[in-house]
Design a protein around this motif. Structure first.
Motif, PDB file in Angstrom:
ATOM      1  N   ASN A   1       0.790  -1.229   0.000  1.00  0.00           N
ATOM      2  CA  ASN A   1       0.000   0.000   0.000  1.00  0.00           C
ATOM      3  C   ASN A   1       0.822   1.278   0.000  1.00  0.00           C
ATOM      4  OD1 ASN A   1       0.958  -0.060   2.566  1.00  0.00           O
ATOM      5  ND2 ASN A   1      -1.018   0.139   3.584  1.00  0.00           N
TER       6      ASN A   1
ATOM      7  N   ASN B   1      -4.404  -1.661  -1.485  1.00  0.00           N
ATOM      8  CA  ASN B   1      -5.207  -0.475  -1.822  1.00  0.00           C
ATOM      9  C   ASN B   1      -4.898  -0.055  -3.258  1.00  0.00           C
ATOM     10  OD1 ASN B   1      -2.700   0.690  -1.710  1.00  0.00           O
ATOM     11  ND2 ASN B   1      -3.259   2.246  -0.228  1.00  0.00           N
ATOM     12  N   SER B   2      -5.312   1.146  -3.622  1.00  0.00           N
ATOM     13  CA  SER B   2      -5.136   1.557  -5.018  1.00  0.00           C
ATOM     14  C   SER B   2      -3.660   1.661  -5.396  1.00  0.00           C
ATOM     15  CB  SER B   2      -5.833   2.893  -5.252  1.00  0.00           C
ATOM     16  OG  SER B   2      -5.384   3.827  -4.307  1.00  0.00           O
ATOM     17  N   ILE B   3      -2.816   2.002  -4.434  1.00  0.00           N
ATOM     18  CA  ILE B   3      -1.389   2.108  -4.747  1.00  0.00           C
ATOM     19  C   ILE B   3      -0.840   0.720  -5.068  1.00  0.00           C
ATOM     20  CG2 ILE B   3       0.871   2.789  -3.845  1.00  0.00           C
ATOM     21  CD1 ILE B   3      -0.769   4.840  -2.083  1.00  0.00           C
TER      22      ILE B   3
ATOM     23  N   ALA C   1      -2.674  -1.725  -6.157  1.00  0.00           N
ATOM     24  CA  ALA C   1      -3.293  -2.104  -7.433  1.00  0.00           C
ATOM     25  C   ALA C   1      -2.484  -1.545  -8.594  1.00  0.00           C
ATOM     26  CB  ALA C   1      -4.729  -1.589  -7.487  1.00  0.00           C
ATOM     27  N   SER C   2      -1.962  -0.340  -8.397  1.00  0.00           N
ATOM     28  CA  SER C   2      -1.152   0.278  -9.435  1.00  0.00           C
ATOM     29  C   SER C   2       0.116  -0.551  -9.696  1.00  0.00           C
ATOM     30  CB  SER C   2      -0.770   1.694  -8.994  1.00  0.00           C
ATOM     31  OG  SER C   2       0.103   2.275  -9.924  1.00  0.00           O
TER      32      SER C   2
END
Ligand SMILES: [Fe+2]
Lengths: 117, 409
Positions: free
Chosen positions: A24, A57-59, A61-62
């Protein structure tokens, strides 16, 4: 993310990566860089084992979006194993699993990859 | 385009935006901060390649600040002139094929190719052009849904503010702007985003358009009147916006049903505060009580509410405020099962339900603040602008005075 461990498996063209803890923050970039280094060296079968991975989280996921993209560019094969439902849900939602083979555990992934020759 | 609301997506998006808020206010260095925010965007929309540019008003170029997933692009800049800045819509995601200006496309064609750009977002902090984001192809679907564009705009706005506040930007623009605290700006992102989600919740229910928004406003009016400030006000506002979020997974048919509901349908609807709580408790909100306000907004002071049948002393002021704001808006707007009450009748109804459904102290405050708003004693009216204008202020004032007198006696 605190760290991750990497093992190169017998078939030699396969690498297994186990991310640990929380994916994350920017620290998790190392995971993406490691994948790229293996792809670059010609080790194009990448297994990511999620059993020690917590929350994403989105980080995070990136980071995984980047790994998928790089594997596609190198014509590699990416496998995810030991995923929990939370991980699978996020990856499915983001269209990541579409480009990945998902296996119950590492053994299944390895026998699939060895079968690829 | 009609959109299916996907709960997991919703939670992921809200959480990501909360993460973003935490990132921009973190003590990280500027470059890491901007890089992280770019990662949030690329992760949310599964875009493997993206770049963030800062506008240099001296060179009239967009200069590369950070990127994700690109190679050999150091020193890349984009050409942009005043006439382009004028035509850009603020923080709007453009498909690059939609940008019709020839000089912009010609000058940047090479760079866009190198960056594998599909989407270009010009960043504006208020009216000032501060930078741009370029996004490559998505891993999942091609184009952005309208709601995704909304979320992108919120993020772009946040990134613009963060860029604007940076010293680097100030140096580039040779300007000494007042160093506003990022912390304050962070509030915008929460509010804008949460507002966008509230609109989505209300959209599910044809009868309650803007219900969440009004409830939030009414709750703020009451909370201010009892002396709440700052963070607490924000908390109750957010709780108002999100209190019905649980409805997004309840069958639309049940929510909009005109006739009387059967027992099953009633218990289905009654699940929504608990579901709202379940959803919101997964998100790390910067306001601590929001989830409880939301969970208990259908509790009553006589203990006959749901889901936990809490009574009087077990209910916090926040819960009582939200319950009243919610019910008052329900009374004064059309519902599937009945038409709206006039303001006069609604106020009498609140009065009638004191001590059973509503808390007396909180209701008194509500009457008082409404009275003040009618008299023009409140700078920024929160309730009045949302009510039908067909009431007679003199009659309502008389009613409110009579109720207040009776309650004080
Ligand atoms: Fe409700």
């Amino acid at each position: 993310m605190n760290n991750f461990s990497i093992s190169v498996k017998p078939a030699n063209d396969i690498v297994v990566i186990m991310p640990k803890g929380y994916v994350n923050d920017l620290g998790a970039e190392r995971l993406e860089q490691a994948c790229e280094q293996f792809l670059d060296k010609g080790i194009k079968k990448v297994v990511i084992n999620f059993s020690d991975m917590q929350f994403i989280n989105s980080i995070g996921a990136s980071i995984f979006t980047g790994i998928v993209q790089k594997t596609l560019e190198y014509n590699g094969q990416l496998c995810f194993t030991n995923m929990r439902k939370v991980h699978r849900d996020v990856f499915e939602m983001l269209g990541i699993t579409k480009h990945v083979k998902v296996f119950k555990d590492e053994r299944n992934a390895l026998s699939f990859l060895k079968g690829l020759g | 385009m009609k959109e299916k609301w996907n709960l997991k997506r919703l939670i992921f998006n809200i959480s990501s935006l909360v993460d973003l808020g935490q990132e921009v206010t973190s003590s990280k260095g500027f470059n890491d901060k901007m890089k992280t925010t770019l990662y949030v965007v690329t992760g949310m929309f599964s875009v493997p390649k993206a770049a963030l540019f800062l506008y240099n008003s001296n060179s009239h170029n967009l200069e590369l600040l950070t990127h994700k997933g690109l190679r050999e692009i150091d020193g890349t800049s984009l050409y942009v002139r005043a006439k382009h800045i004028k035509i850009f819509k603020k923080n709007e995601p453009y498909n690059i094929s939609e940008i019709k200006d020839n000089s912009f496309c010609e000058h940047n064609g090479g760079a866009f190719k190198k960056l594998q750009t599909k989407t270009f977002i010009p960043l504006f902090a208020k009216d000032e052009f501060v930078g741009a984001i370029t996004l490559g192809k998505r891993l999942a679907r091609g184009s952005y849904l309208p709601s995704e564009k909304d979320v992108l705009k919120v993020i772009a706005n946040q990134m613009a503010i963060t860029l604007h506040n940076s010293n680097l930007f100030k140096k580039l623009t040779n300007k000494v702007t007042e160093n506003k605290k990022l912390y304050e700006n962070m509030r915008h992102i929460y509010h804008d985003t949460i507002q966008a989600f509230a609109a989505a919740i209300d959209a599910k229910d044809v009868y309650t358009k803007n219900h969440s928004y009004r409830v939030a406003r009414y709750a703020v009016a009451i909370a201010r009147e009892i002396g709440w400030e700052g963070r607490d006000i924000e908390g109750i506002y957010v709780a108002g916006l999100l209190h019905d979020i649980g409805k997004i997974i309840i069958d639309r048919g049940v929510i909009n049903k005109g006739e009387e509901l059967n027992t099953m349908e009633i218990s289905e609807i009654k699940r929504h505060p608990q579901i709202s709580y379940d959803i919101l408790s997964k998100i790390k909100f910067p306001w601590k009580d929001v989830v409880y306000f939301v969970k208990h907004h259908h509790e009553r002071v006589d203990g006959k509410g749901y889901p936990d049948s809490l009574a009087e002393t077990e209910l916090s002021d926040g819960v009582k405020i939200l319950a009243l704001a919610d019910a008052f808006d329900a009374m004064t707007t059309d519902r599937p099962y009945r038409g709206k009450l006039s303001l006069f009748d609604a106020l009498r109804e609140v009065k009638k339900c004191l001590g059973t459904q509503f808390d007396e102290k909180i209701s008194k405050v509500f009457f008082r603040v409404l009275q003040k708003e009618i008299k023009g004693e409140i700078k920024e009216a929160q309730i009045l602008p949302h009510l039908d204008k067909d009431f007679d202020p003199a009659i309502i004032t008389t009613l409110l005075e009579a109720i207040t007198a009776e309650l004080t006696a």
